[in-house]
Design a protein around this motif. Structure first.
Motif, mmCIF file in Angstrom:
data_model
loop_
_atom_site.group_PDB
_atom_site.id
_atom_site.type_symbol
_atom_site.label_atom_id
_atom_site.label_comp_id
_atom_site.label_asym_id
_atom_site.label_seq_id
_atom_site.Cartn_x
_atom_site.Cartn_y
_atom_site.Cartn_z
ATOM 1 N N VAL A 183 57.035 72.331 39.539
ATOM 2 C CA VAL A 183 57.080 71.918 40.837
ATOM 3 C C VAL A 183 58.300 71.239 41.214
ATOM 4 O O VAL A 183 58.442 70.289 40.215
ATOM 5 N N PRO A 184 58.553 71.055 42.506
ATOM 6 C CA PRO A 184 59.660 70.175 42.762
ATOM 7 C C PRO A 184 59.353 68.774 42.546
ATOM 8 O O PRO A 184 58.045 68.277 42.884
ATOM 9 N N HIS A 185 59.991 67.714 42.229
ATOM 10 C CA HIS A 185 59.703 66.336 41.877
ATOM 11 C C HIS A 185 60.453 65.307 42.518
ATOM 12 O O HIS A 185 61.467 65.565 42.602
ATOM 13 N N VAL A 186 59.802 64.367 43.167
ATOM 14 C CA VAL A 186 60.332 63.375 44.068
ATOM 15 C C VAL A 186 59.956 62.009 43.186
ATOM 16 O O VAL A 186 58.705 62.004 43.124
ATOM 17 N N ALA A 187 60.764 61.297 43.003
ATOM 18 C CA ALA A 187 60.435 59.964 42.167
ATOM 19 C C ALA A 187 59.138 59.124 42.901
ATOM 20 O O ALA A 187 59.508 59.215 44.279
ATOM 21 N N GLY A 188 58.315 58.687 42.215
ATOM 22 C CA GLY A 188 57.321 58.033 42.827
ATOM 23 C C GLY A 188 55.868 58.771 43.010
ATOM 24 O O GLY A 188 55.174 58.334 43.728
ATOM 25 N N THR A 189 56.121 60.421 42.823
ATOM 26 C CA THR A 189 54.894 61.188 43.086
ATOM 27 C C THR A 189 54.147 60.895 42.155
ATOM 28 O O THR A 189 54.215 60.952 40.811
ATOM 29 N N ARG A 190 52.522 60.843 42.285
ATOM 30 C CA ARG A 190 51.681 60.828 41.166
ATOM 31 C C ARG A 190 51.130 62.355 41.478
ATOM 32 O O ARG A 190 50.773 62.788 42.546
ATOM 33 N N TYR A 191 50.415 62.764 40.142
ATOM 34 C CA TYR A 191 49.831 64.128 40.160
ATOM 35 C C TYR A 191 48.338 63.930 39.517
ATOM 36 O O TYR A 191 48.028 63.231 38.768
ATOM 37 N N VAL A 192 47.532 64.691 40.455
ATOM 38 C CA VAL A 192 46.139 64.314 40.048
ATOM 39 C C VAL A 192 45.287 65.983 39.803
ATOM 40 O O VAL A 192 45.655 66.659 40.620
ATOM 41 N N ASP A 193 44.612 66.006 38.449
ATOM 42 C CA ASP A 193 43.786 67.091 38.518
ATOM 43 C C ASP A 193 42.605 66.912 39.343
ATOM 44 O O ASP A 193 41.648 66.182 38.773
ATOM 45 N N VAL A 194 42.633 67.128 40.403
ATOM 46 C CA VAL A 194 41.412 67.136 41.352
ATOM 47 C C VAL A 194 40.405 67.742 41.068
ATOM 48 O O VAL A 194 39.142 67.658 41.396
ATOM 49 N N TRP A 195 40.451 69.071 40.356
ATOM 50 C CA TRP A 195 39.348 69.633 40.122
ATOM 51 C C TRP A 195 38.407 68.997 38.840
ATOM 52 O O TRP A 195 37.305 69.045 38.945
ATOM 53 N N ASN A 196 39.128 68.304 38.065
ATOM 54 C CA ASN A 196 38.585 67.545 36.973
ATOM 55 C C ASN A 196 38.245 66.174 37.218
ATOM 56 O O ASN A 196 37.827 65.531 36.254
ATOM 57 N N GLY A 197 39.099 65.575 38.141
ATOM 58 C CA GLY A 197 39.228 64.349 38.196
ATOM 59 C C GLY A 197 39.886 63.331 37.614
ATOM 60 O O GLY A 197 39.493 62.267 37.288
ATOM 61 N N ILE A 198 41.124 63.867 37.063
ATOM 62 C CA ILE A 198 41.945 62.875 36.090
ATOM 63 C C ILE A 198 43.250 62.998 36.527
ATOM 64 O O ILE A 198 43.674 63.918 37.162
ATOM 65 N N ALA A 199 43.982 61.974 36.342
ATOM 66 C CA ALA A 199 45.518 61.807 36.402
ATOM 67 C C ALA A 199 45.911 62.765 35.475
ATOM 68 O O ALA A 199 45.673 62.653 34.176
ATOM 69 N N LEU A 200 47.267 63.063 36.007
ATOM 70 C CA LEU A 200 48.291 63.917 35.003
ATOM 71 C C LEU A 200 49.218 63.295 34.828
ATOM 72 O O LEU A 200 49.913 62.548 35.612
ATOM 73 N N ASP A 201 49.920 63.303 33.484
ATOM 74 C CA ASP A 201 51.137 62.877 33.133
ATOM 75 C C ASP A 201 52.102 63.942 32.895
ATOM 76 O O ASP A 201 52.226 64.485 31.886
ATOM 77 N N PRO A 202 52.958 64.350 34.084
ATOM 78 C CA PRO A 202 53.737 65.511 33.879
ATOM 79 C C PRO A 202 54.827 65.145 33.166
ATOM 80 O O PRO A 202 55.377 64.140 32.947
ATOM 81 N N GLN A 203 55.628 66.391 32.547
ATOM 82 C CA GLN A 203 56.831 66.264 31.836
ATOM 83 C C GLN A 203 57.729 66.321 33.101
ATOM 84 O O GLN A 203 57.998 67.338 33.653
ATOM 85 N N ILE A 204 58.788 65.294 33.229
ATOM 86 C CA ILE A 204 59.871 65.524 34.224
ATOM 87 C C ILE A 204 60.871 66.064 33.720
ATOM 88 O O ILE A 204 61.509 65.520 32.436
ATOM 89 N N ASP A 205 61.727 67.036 34.027
ATOM 90 C CA ASP A 205 62.627 67.679 33.829
ATOM 91 C C ASP A 205 63.762 67.990 34.934
ATOM 92 O O ASP A 205 63.717 68.535 35.736
ATOM 93 N N SER A 206 64.481 66.735 35.090
ATOM 94 C CA SER A 206 65.482 66.540 35.910
ATOM 95 C C SER A 206 64.804 66.420 37.271
ATOM 96 O O SER A 206 64.036 65.453 37.862
#
Length: 111
Positions: free
Chosen positions: A56-79
């Motif tokens: 997905v398009p990424h903007v610096a400072g964005t947090r991602y959460v797996d809301v189905w399982n209730g856990i924070a995600l640590d995405p791989q940032i590629d550009s």
């Protein structure tokens, strides 16, 4: 629970069905809103599918959460993309919420 928690996003007039996914058998819809985006996912396969699910398009400072399982995600940032990884059980569901930092800090302040 996801529909209740994310109700303002679920009724977004800008929602997009059939968002591009990275795995066969996984289907997603995107629901954008002010400073947040929700993706709902479904696994149409009989077996669990893990690994990279969305880019997905990424903007610096964005947090991602797996809301189905209730856990924070640590995405791989590629550009300018975030690659989101999770497992979805066979015939199961998933949901990912992206929250931009300025939106998160505004929501945490008392009114």
């Amino acid at each position: 629970m996801v529909q209740r928690f994310c109700a303002p996003l679920i009724v977004s007039p800008d929602w997009r069905p059939y968002e591009r996914t990275l795995q066969a058998g996984i289907f997603a819809s995107r629901f954008p809103g002010a400073g947040q985006t929700l993706w709902t996912l479904i696994n149409r396969s009989e077996y669990a599918v893990g690994g990279e699910q969305l880019a997905v398009p990424h903007v610096a400072g964005t947090r991602y959460v797996d809301v189905w399982n209730g856990i924070a995600l640590d995405p791989q940032i590629d550009s300018d993309r975030a690659i989101l990884t999770l497992e979805i059980s066979g015939r199961g569901f998933g949901a990912i919420l992206a929250v931009r930092e300025e939106q998160a800090s505004t929501e945490s302040r008392p009114s």
